[in-house]
Design a protein around this motif. Structure first.
Motif, PDB file in Angstrom:
ATOM      1  N   ALA A 151       6.448   5.745  -7.889  1.00  0.00           N
ATOM      2  CA  ALA A 151       7.881   5.931  -8.130  1.00  0.00           C
ATOM      3  C   ALA A 151       8.709   5.285  -7.017  1.00  0.00           C
ATOM      4  CB  ALA A 151       8.196   7.417  -8.235  1.00  0.00           C
ATOM      5  N   PHE A 152       8.332   5.546  -5.776  1.00  0.00           N
ATOM      6  CA  PHE A 152       9.110   4.974  -4.673  1.00  0.00           C
ATOM      7  C   PHE A 152       8.924   3.464  -4.581  1.00  0.00           C
ATOM      8  CE2 PHE A 152       9.424   9.366  -3.084  1.00  0.00           C
ATOM      9  CZ  PHE A 152      10.789   9.385  -2.850  1.00  0.00           C
ATOM     10  N   ASP A 153       7.724   3.001  -4.874  1.00  0.00           N
ATOM     11  CA  ASP A 153       7.515   1.550  -4.884  1.00  0.00           C
ATOM     12  C   ASP A 153       8.430   0.895  -5.909  1.00  0.00           C
ATOM     13  OD1 ASP A 153       5.656   1.721  -2.927  1.00  0.00           O
ATOM     14  OD2 ASP A 153       3.899   1.445  -4.213  1.00  0.00           O
ATOM     15  N   ALA A 154       8.529   1.543  -7.065  1.00  0.00           N
ATOM     16  CA  ALA A 154       9.358   0.974  -8.133  1.00  0.00           C
ATOM     17  C   ALA A 154      10.820   0.919  -7.706  1.00  0.00           C
ATOM     18  CB  ALA A 154       9.205   1.804  -9.402  1.00  0.00           C
ATOM     19  N   VAL A 155      11.259   1.975  -7.045  1.00  0.00           N
ATOM     20  CA  VAL A 155      12.668   2.011  -6.618  1.00  0.00           C
ATOM     21  C   VAL A 155      12.932   0.977  -5.535  1.00  0.00           C
ATOM     22  CG1 VAL A 155      14.365   3.443  -5.416  1.00  0.00           C
ATOM     23  CG2 VAL A 155      13.073   4.394  -7.310  1.00  0.00           C
ATOM     24  N   LYS A 156      11.938   0.785  -4.681  1.00  0.00           N
ATOM     25  CA  LYS A 156      12.149  -0.118  -3.549  1.00  0.00           C
ATOM     26  C   LYS A 156      12.136  -1.593  -3.942  1.00  0.00           C
ATOM     27  CE  LYS A 156      10.848   2.594   0.439  1.00  0.00           C
ATOM     28  NZ  LYS A 156       9.848   2.849   1.471  1.00  0.00           N
TER      29      LYS A 156
ATOM     30  N   ILE B 135      -8.619  15.454  -8.073  1.00  0.00           N
ATOM     31  CA  ILE B 135      -7.924  14.625  -9.054  1.00  0.00           C
ATOM     32  C   ILE B 135      -6.410  14.866  -9.015  1.00  0.00           C
ATOM     33  CG2 ILE B 135      -7.544  14.301 -11.529  1.00  0.00           C
ATOM     34  CD1 ILE B 135     -10.031  13.019 -10.913  1.00  0.00           C
ATOM     35  N   GLY B 136      -6.026  16.151  -8.963  1.00  0.00           N
ATOM     36  CA  GLY B 136      -4.603  16.463  -8.967  1.00  0.00           C
ATOM     37  C   GLY B 136      -3.892  15.830  -7.783  1.00  0.00           C
ATOM     38  N   ALA B 137      -4.459  15.999  -6.605  1.00  0.00           N
ATOM     39  CA  ALA B 137      -3.845  15.440  -5.402  1.00  0.00           C
ATOM     40  C   ALA B 137      -3.751  13.920  -5.508  1.00  0.00           C
ATOM     41  CB  ALA B 137      -4.652  15.838  -4.172  1.00  0.00           C
ATOM     42  N   TRP B 138      -4.816  13.319  -6.020  1.00  0.00           N
ATOM     43  CA  TRP B 138      -4.835  11.854  -6.167  1.00  0.00           C
ATOM     44  C   TRP B 138      -3.717  11.417  -7.107  1.00  0.00           C
ATOM     45  CZ3 TRP B 138      -5.103   7.986  -9.714  1.00  0.00           C
ATOM     46  CH2 TRP B 138      -5.520   6.731  -9.272  1.00  0.00           C
ATOM     47  N   LEU B 139      -3.594  12.126  -8.224  1.00  0.00           N
ATOM     48  CA  LEU B 139      -2.588  11.754  -9.224  1.00  0.00           C
ATOM     49  C   LEU B 139      -1.174  11.919  -8.689  1.00  0.00           C
ATOM     50  CD1 LEU B 139      -4.165  13.289 -12.444  1.00  0.00           C
ATOM     51  CD2 LEU B 139      -3.654  10.871 -12.061  1.00  0.00           C
ATOM     52  N   TYR B 140      -0.916  13.027  -7.993  1.00  0.00           N
ATOM     53  CA  TYR B 140       0.448  13.283  -7.520  1.00  0.00           C
ATOM     54  C   TYR B 140       0.824  12.300  -6.414  1.00  0.00           C
ATOM     55  CZ  TYR B 140      -0.549  17.579 -10.049  1.00  0.00           C
ATOM     56  OH  TYR B 140      -0.917  18.473 -11.015  1.00  0.00           O
ATOM     57  N   ARG B 141      -0.142  11.996  -5.578  1.00  0.00           N
ATOM     58  CA  ARG B 141       0.128  11.000  -4.526  1.00  0.00           C
ATOM     59  C   ARG B 141       0.410   9.640  -5.169  1.00  0.00           C
ATOM     60  NH1 ARG B 141      -3.890  12.042  -1.479  1.00  0.00           N
ATOM     61  NH2 ARG B 141      -5.378  10.555  -2.331  1.00  0.00           N
ATOM     62  N   ALA B 142      -0.424   9.286  -6.141  1.00  0.00           N
ATOM     63  CA  ALA B 142      -0.226   8.000  -6.820  1.00  0.00           C
ATOM     64  C   ALA B 142       1.113   7.968  -7.549  1.00  0.00           C
ATOM     65  CB  ALA B 142      -1.370   7.755  -7.803  1.00  0.00           C
ATOM     66  N   ALA B 143       1.488   9.096  -8.141  1.00  0.00           N
ATOM     67  CA  ALA B 143       2.746   9.152  -8.903  1.00  0.00           C
ATOM     68  C   ALA B 143       3.946   8.948  -7.989  1.00  0.00           C
ATOM     69  CB  ALA B 143       2.852  10.492  -9.624  1.00  0.00           C
TER      70      ALA B 143
ATOM     71  N   LEU C 263       5.419   4.063 -15.754  1.00  0.00           N
ATOM     72  CA  LEU C 263       4.766   4.219 -14.453  1.00  0.00           C
ATOM     73  C   LEU C 263       3.695   5.301 -14.508  1.00  0.00           C
ATOM     74  CD1 LEU C 263       7.897   3.905 -12.117  1.00  0.00           C
ATOM     75  CD2 LEU C 263       5.981   2.307 -12.235  1.00  0.00           C
ATOM     76  N   ALA C 264       3.990   6.379 -15.228  1.00  0.00           N
ATOM     77  CA  ALA C 264       2.996   7.452 -15.368  1.00  0.00           C
ATOM     78  C   ALA C 264       1.747   6.922 -16.073  1.00  0.00           C
ATOM     79  CB  ALA C 264       3.589   8.625 -16.135  1.00  0.00           C
ATOM     80  N   ALA C 265       1.972   6.117 -17.096  1.00  0.00           N
ATOM     81  CA  ALA C 265       0.823   5.519 -17.806  1.00  0.00           C
ATOM     82  C   ALA C 265       0.016   4.643 -16.850  1.00  0.00           C
ATOM     83  CB  ALA C 265       1.314   4.710 -19.003  1.00  0.00           C
ATOM     84  N   ASP C 266       0.722   3.927 -15.992  1.00  0.00           N
ATOM     85  CA  ASP C 266       0.024   3.067 -15.021  1.00  0.00           C
ATOM     86  C   ASP C 266      -0.822   3.892 -14.057  1.00  0.00           C
ATOM     87  OD1 ASP C 266       1.074   0.824 -16.130  1.00  0.00           O
ATOM     88  OD2 ASP C 266       2.655   0.549 -14.631  1.00  0.00           O
ATOM     89  N   VAL C 267      -0.283   5.041 -13.650  1.00  0.00           N
ATOM     90  CA  VAL C 267      -1.028   5.911 -12.729  1.00  0.00           C
ATOM     91  C   VAL C 267      -2.337   6.358 -13.379  1.00  0.00           C
ATOM     92  CG1 VAL C 267      -1.025   8.203 -11.660  1.00  0.00           C
ATOM     93  CG2 VAL C 267       0.965   6.707 -11.410  1.00  0.00           C
ATOM     94  N   PHE C 268      -2.249   6.809 -14.620  1.00  0.00           N
ATOM     95  CA  PHE C 268      -3.477   7.265 -15.292  1.00  0.00           C
ATOM     96  C   PHE C 268      -4.398   6.094 -15.610  1.00  0.00           C
ATOM     97  CE2 PHE C 268      -1.008  11.100 -15.882  1.00  0.00           C
ATOM     98  CZ  PHE C 268      -1.975  12.067 -15.666  1.00  0.00           C
ATOM     99  N   TRP C 269      -3.792   4.955 -15.860  1.00  0.00           N
ATOM    100  CA  TRP C 269      -4.608   3.759 -16.103  1.00  0.00           C
ATOM    101  C   TRP C 269      -5.431   3.431 -14.859  1.00  0.00           C
ATOM    102  CZ3 TRP C 269      -6.456   1.219 -19.920  1.00  0.00           C
ATOM    103  CH2 TRP C 269      -6.900  -0.084 -19.780  1.00  0.00           C
ATOM    104  N   LYS C 270      -4.782   3.556 -13.711  1.00  0.00           N
ATOM    105  CA  LYS C 270      -5.482   3.312 -12.445  1.00  0.00           C
ATOM    106  C   LYS C 270      -6.630   4.314 -12.284  1.00  0.00           C
ATOM    107  CE  LYS C 270      -2.258   1.637  -9.324  1.00  0.00           C
ATOM    108  NZ  LYS C 270      -1.261   1.899  -8.281  1.00  0.00           N
ATOM    109  N   LEU C 271      -6.356   5.540 -12.610  1.00  0.00           N
ATOM    110  CA  LEU C 271      -7.394   6.572 -12.513  1.00  0.00           C
ATOM    111  C   LEU C 271      -8.558   6.221 -13.441  1.00  0.00           C
ATOM    112  CD1 LEU C 271      -8.278   9.407 -11.459  1.00  0.00           C
ATOM    113  CD2 LEU C 271      -7.273  10.335 -13.543  1.00  0.00           C
TER     114      LEU C 271
END
Lengths: 195, 209
Positions: free
Chosen positions: A89-94, A77-85, A57-65
């Protein structure tokens, strides 16, 4: 290789520094990755409880970036990454179909890494992880994200930037989020105990 | 000072208050039992919540450089995918080639016989070593055997041969390519190892159509 470097990200770096979550002076994608990856993967691991899934999932986040950087004005960038992360994560769990797989994966992971040869401990631990994920998923999304970002070590300012909040409201929202989490944990424990 | 709000106490506990405000709250807490009690509750709750959220935190090292290398590899692969500009061009060229070949085959035009040279080498070797150990070994596959199929012949060459090789044997040159088509069998190799034999090349299929 088309990962962005240099110019496009320099502008991002300047804007990001101005908002308090810095990117390195070099401003290139690799530097951004190396600075933020540990935190991004940490946020995700904390939610999904599955190391390999979190890495993906982390790789996907950076891939999106990487895919979105060109021609896009990301001010922080940091805020974007943490929000995306935390969202990933919650999308994956849901995703219910995947959730079962996560739990199986988490159980196996626990068996391998934390509980040694004790299958009962592994089972109990896996069940506890499932309870926590369930409680988090029952919370209001913003509260759950706030809780996890703060638990991952982000400052109020960083949390506020990632979730687009007023920094002075983070304290009270965090207090409510912690209350909500405890209530949901009690509810999940009750539900599971009566089943 | 009036009593602190929950938000202020939370900020105080987390060390996020500005210095002046923090000092004022500290002074107030010294004289207000109610706020001190609420602060203690905040600390206890934080301890419980943190214990749950951090319970499964592992100490496994994160390796950003390895992850970055994987991402670079993914980006490189993406460059070749049909969704990228280069990939689209490559796909277009491939489609055009397929169309040309299909048209040529339909018109009965002679196609490039890529296996003929190899086949001729094999045939020579097979004649020299009837029954086995022919060109397949020469091509670098230890344990591979060339078997003459008695009593059968290809229309053009007058010879039917088969390649046999133990699965998982090492493949020499050329790695990853088929190594025998003459008898209708194709030696499959991947990453330098034989992974199987594939039947299906009909007799006479040394001319690939």
């Amino acid at each position: 290789m088309n990962l962005p470097a240099g110019g496009g990200a320099d502008a991002l770096g300047g804007a990001t520094r101005a908002e308090g979550i810095g990117v390195p002076d070099t401003g290139n994608f690799d530097a951004i990755f190396l600075e933020h990856y540990p935190r991004v993967v940490g946020i995700i691991r904390r939610v999904v409880h599955d190391r390999s899934r979190a890495d993906d999932l982390a790789a996907d986040v950076f891939w999106k970036l990487h895919r979105h950087l060109p021609g896009r004005n990301i001010r922080n960038i940091g805020a974007w990454l943490y929000r995306a992360a935390v969202t990933a994560a919650f999308d994956a769990v849901k995703m219910s179909t995947r959730r079962r797989r996560h739990e199986i994966g988490a159980a196996l992971e626990s068996t391998r890494t934390q509980a040694g040869d004790d299958p009962l401990s592994a089972l109990l631990e896996s069940e506890r992880q499932a309870h926590i994920r369930e409680a988090l998923s029952r919370m209001k999304p913003r509260q759950a994200r706030l809780l996890m970002l703060r638990a991952s070590g982000l400052s109020y300012q960083e949390v506020a930037s990632a979730l687009k909040l007023n920094p002075r409201s983070v304290g009270v929202l965090l207090a409510r989020a912690e209350d909500a989490f405890e209530r949901q944990m009690a509810a999940v424990d009750g539900d599971r105990g009566t089943k | 000072m009036i009593c602190c709000t929950d938000g202020v106490l939370q900020e105080y506990f987390d060390g996020e208050l500005p210095v002046e405000e923090r000092d004022a709250v500290t002074a107030h807490l010294g004289s207000c039992k109610e706020c001190s009690g609420r602060l203690a509750s905040i600390a206890e709750r934080r301890q419980r919540v943190t214990a749950l959220l951090n319970a499964f935190e592992d100490d496994v090292q994160v390796h950003p450089r390895i992850a970055l290398a994987e991402l670079h590899a993914r980006a490189a692969a993406d460059d070749m995918s049909p969704t990228t500009k280069f990939g689209r061009i490559a796909a277009l060229v491939a489609c055009a080639a397929v169309v040309v070949l299909a048209v040529a085959a339909g018109l009965g035009l002679p196609l490039l016989d890529v296996s003929r040279t190899v086949f001729e080498q094999r045939r020579t070797a097979a004649v020299a070593h009837p029954g086995g150990s022919g060109y397949a070994n020469a091509l670098g596959t230890p344990g591979a055997r060339l078997v003459l199929v008695e009593g059968e012949a290809l229309p053009e060459t007058g010879l039917l041969v088969k390649v046999e090789a133990p699965v998982d044997s090492t493949v020499g040159e050329p790695t990853g390519l088929l190594m025998g088509t003459s008898g209708g069998d194709m030696l499959l190799a991947q990453d330098g190892r034989v992974i199987g034999l594939q039947a299906g090349f009909a007799q006479g299929s040394d001319r690939r159509k």
